[in-house]
Write a protein that holds these residues in place. Structure first.
Motif, PDB file in Angstrom:
ATOM      1  N   PHE A  34      41.408  29.131   0.147  1.00 36.01           N
ATOM      2  CA  PHE A  34      43.113  29.363   0.724  1.00 36.01           C
ATOM      3  C   PHE A  34      43.064  30.209   1.340  1.00 36.01           C
ATOM      4  N   LEU A  35      42.513  31.987   1.134  1.00 33.73           N
ATOM      5  CA  LEU A  35      42.647  32.802   1.954  1.00 33.73           C
ATOM      6  C   LEU A  35      41.949  33.007   2.761  1.00 33.73           C
ATOM      7  N   VAL A  36      40.636  33.052   3.189  1.00 38.36           N
ATOM      8  CA  VAL A  36      39.863  32.163   3.859  1.00 38.36           C
ATOM      9  C   VAL A  36      39.613  31.889   4.868  1.00 38.36           C
ATOM     10  N   LEU A  37      40.409  29.858   4.587  1.00 43.47           N
ATOM     11  CA  LEU A  37      39.844  29.028   5.499  1.00 43.47           C
ATOM     12  C   LEU A  37      41.467  29.389   6.820  1.00 43.47           C
ATOM     13  N   PRO A  38      42.348  29.835   6.157  1.00 46.03           N
ATOM     14  CA  PRO A  38      43.240  29.891   7.235  1.00 46.03           C
ATOM     15  C   PRO A  38      42.753  31.146   8.450  1.00 46.03           C
ATOM     16  N   GLY A  53      38.956  23.043   7.004  1.00 53.10           N
ATOM     17  CA  GLY A  53      39.520  22.656   5.957  1.00 53.10           C
ATOM     18  C   GLY A  53      39.955  21.169   4.922  1.00 53.10           C
ATOM     19  N   ILE A  54      40.250  19.819   6.678  1.00 46.74           N
ATOM     20  CA  ILE A  54      40.045  18.934   6.296  1.00 46.74           C
ATOM     21  C   ILE A  54      39.247  19.024   5.125  1.00 46.74           C
ATOM     22  N   ILE A  55      37.392  18.541   5.604  1.00 49.23           N
ATOM     23  CA  ILE A  55      36.361  18.265   4.529  1.00 49.23           C
ATOM     24  C   ILE A  55      36.630  19.045   3.119  1.00 49.23           C
ATOM     25  N   LEU A  56      37.089  20.513   3.305  1.00 44.89           N
ATOM     26  CA  LEU A  56      36.816  20.889   1.944  1.00 44.89           C
ATOM     27  C   LEU A  56      37.918  20.487   0.904  1.00 44.89           C
ATOM     28  N   LEU A  57      39.326  19.662   1.602  1.00 45.19           N
ATOM     29  CA  LEU A  57      40.132  19.457   0.804  1.00 45.19           C
ATOM     30  C   LEU A  57      39.563  17.803   0.621  1.00 45.19           C
ATOM     31  N   LEU A 203      49.025  18.819   0.415  1.00 44.47           N
ATOM     32  CA  LEU A 203      48.592  19.913   1.353  1.00 44.47           C
ATOM     33  C   LEU A 203      47.791  19.191   3.193  1.00 44.47           C
ATOM     34  N   VAL A 204      46.827  18.092   2.625  1.00 47.19           N
ATOM     35  CA  VAL A 204      46.047  17.565   3.425  1.00 47.19           C
ATOM     36  C   VAL A 204      47.570  17.307   5.395  1.00 47.19           C
ATOM     37  N   SER A 205      48.656  16.465   4.346  1.00 43.38           N
ATOM     38  CA  SER A 205      49.434  16.436   5.061  1.00 43.38           C
ATOM     39  C   SER A 205      49.808  16.904   5.757  1.00 43.38           C
ATOM     40  N   GLY A 206      50.622  18.170   5.223  1.00 41.49           N
ATOM     41  CA  GLY A 206      51.249  19.227   5.824  1.00 41.49           C
ATOM     42  C   GLY A 206      50.041  19.956   7.161  1.00 41.49           C
ATOM     43  N   ILE A 207      49.490  20.130   6.507  1.00 42.01           N
ATOM     44  CA  ILE A 207      48.406  20.774   7.753  1.00 42.01           C
ATOM     45  C   ILE A 207      47.953  19.477   8.697  1.00 42.01           C
TER      46      ILE A 207
END
Length: 287
Positions: A34-38, A53-57, A203-207
């Motif tokens: 959560f801290l690194v991906l952004p 991010g999407i692949i990891l989620l 989280l996926v939806s929001g992103i």
């Protein structure tokens, strides 16, 4: 045999190694990502930041589903196995979320950059995080193998889907993109309504919604001076953590409201933070 492997590894146990492996295992936790991906999304490559991010989620979603379907018990409490830092071992055992997440993250990076330094660092991270789960006595060896193999499959599928999207150019109206960003994660929640899936699909939806809105109206850029990049990371990460934890005291802690909470967090990551950076003149704007 699996218990014997863990016991052999734990023959090396000592207080110093305990702290070292606890530190290593934390590098495979969701908070780390959560801290690194952004950082990728805000400062390196926005498109790739979204992709990884999407692949990891997606990997987290699959891990949650497989764990709850197989319901394999952890080695915690098994005779002769010492289990420590058990707060990092929630839920069932198979497959290892740490091994799967680390492989997904570093594997995607290795495919993207294909540089010797990243490949070495990635392989070392996967091996060390996986070993830490055995040393700490919170996973069976088959959990580690399963997590790595599932991660490799997810990376392959992710790369295939991404290439299809790139070739098709995904050229549809913003409203339809937003609808898809809501419908697809919601369908995945309905399919497997586990608590964690409510959070991560929100989280996926929001992103995705934030990304599509930015793509249409703002198109923020990621390049800037190192000093301003550091400011972006600090401001963005602190507000994300404040939202993630602070909204728990505002919204009831239920599955439905957890979707809302994480959707807001996702919107912050993909559109809220970039717009804030624009206001603070931390982004080089193109429009």
């Amino acid at each position: 045999m699996q218990a014997a492997i863990i016991k052999d590894i734990q023959l090396l146990s000592n207080p110093i190694l305990d702290y070292i492996f606890i530190g290593i295992t934390m590098m495979g936790s969701s908070y780390f990502y959560f801290l690194v991906l952004p950082i990728f999304y805000w400062c390196v490559d926005k498109r790739f930041g979204l992709k990884i991010g999407i692949i990891l989620l997606s990997s987290v979603y699959v891990n949650t589903v497989v764990k709850n379907v197989t319901m394999v018990q952890r080695p915690i409490g098994y005779p002769g196995i010492r289990s420590i830092f058990t707060q990092s071992a929630g839920g069932y055992s198979f497959p290892s979320g740490h091994a799967q997440g680390t492989t997904t993250f570093w594997g995607t990076l290795m495919v993207k950059y294909n540089r010797k330094c990243i490949n070495v660092l990635g392989i070392a991270s996967i091996v060390l995080v996986s070993l830490s789960r055995l040393y700490l006595g919170v996973h069976w060896p088959v959990d580690i193998i399963g997590g790595i193999l599932i991660a490799v499959l997810i990376i392959i599928i992710g790369e295939l889907v991404d290439s299809i999207i790139v070739e098709s150019k995904f050229d549809i109206q913003l409203a339809y993109k937003v609808i898809l960003a809501i419908i697809v994660p919601t369908a995945l929640i309905i399919l497997f309504p586990y608590t964690e899936n409510f959070e991560y699909m929100g989280l996926v939806s929001g992103i995705l919604i934030g990304y599509f809105v930015d793509e249409k109206y703002y198109a923020f850029t990621v390049s800037n001076s190192i000093k301003k990049q550091i400011y972006k990371i600090m401001i963005g990460a602190l507000i994300f953590l404040a939202l993630q934890n602070g909204l728990k005291y505002i919204l009831p802690y239920t599955n439905v409201f957890n979707i809302v909470r994480y959707l807001i967090c996702g919107l912050w990551l993909s559109i809220g933070a970039p717009l804030t950076f624009n206001k603070l003149k931390l982004n080089k704007r193109t429009l």
